[in-house]
Each structure stands twice: as C-alpha cells, then as structure tokens.
Enzyme design. Sequence first.
Site: not given
Length: 154
Positions: A13-15, A18
Amino acid sequence: AVETLGGASVICSDKTGTLTQNRMTLTKAFVDGGQIELISNNNTDAIRKLLNYGTLCCDGSVIFSEDGEQHIGDPTETAIEKACIAYNSMSKIDVGNLYPCMAEIPFDTERKTMTTINIINERPFAISKGAPEILVNKCKNCNAPFRLFNTPCG
C-alpha cells in the site's frame, strides 16, 4: 472485502496515492532470481519483457487525453500498463499487436490467478498473474496439468 483481507499474507500500500487516488505505481521488479531493479528507462531486457508480458495479462487500461490520464480497472493492473507505456513506450494494444492473444482464463477467486495464452516467437506461451502462494506452487510442480480454455481474449 474484509473477509478476503483476513486471508491476506502480504499487503502492498501507498497511503498517499493508493488510498486517496486509488492508484499504484510500479517502482521495482526482479526476474528469475535476479537482482531487484528500479523501474526506469535503463532496465535490462528481462525487466522490459516482464513489463510487456505483465501488460498482456491485465484487464485494466490507462487512457491519455487532453484532460490527463484515466485509469480503468484494478489499480495494480493499471500500474503495470502505465510502467510499460512510460518505460517501454508500448500500451497494452501495442504489446497485444506484437504478441497476439489466443485465449484468456479470467481471474476468479477460486483459482486466484489470471492467465492469457499469447503467441511469442511463433509459439504459444501462458502468462499468469495472481496470488504468490498459488503461482509459486505451480512453478514448483512442472508436471501440473494444464487445460487450454478456448476463451476469446478480452
């Protein structure tokens, strides 16, 4: 979705991208035990092929227009195609013209994989993507039966 998440062993994840924009960016790759490479204009031929083949086994697409870019479909799949466009200068359509699709087995939750059969160097090749635990087991068992479903490519 929450029940499925309970069975996940790895989450990427890439807060900042994403979760807020529903977009991912492909940044690193490796092939066949090789070293990890940053995705760039200077990738090895193996990584360039990986981007092409990965793009063939995706339902998502990236469309560029005057209004910017539009990602249609799964963020992981659109990240693969966007990297192929950016670093190989080839869209899914371009790669598909180079390596025509004979058949496709769509992703389903039971198989946890998607597979396309494409003509590469005048021979049919199966390209699969999906859950790592499923793909690793298939790679370990070279005698696993394979059935070709005559499903048109989408």
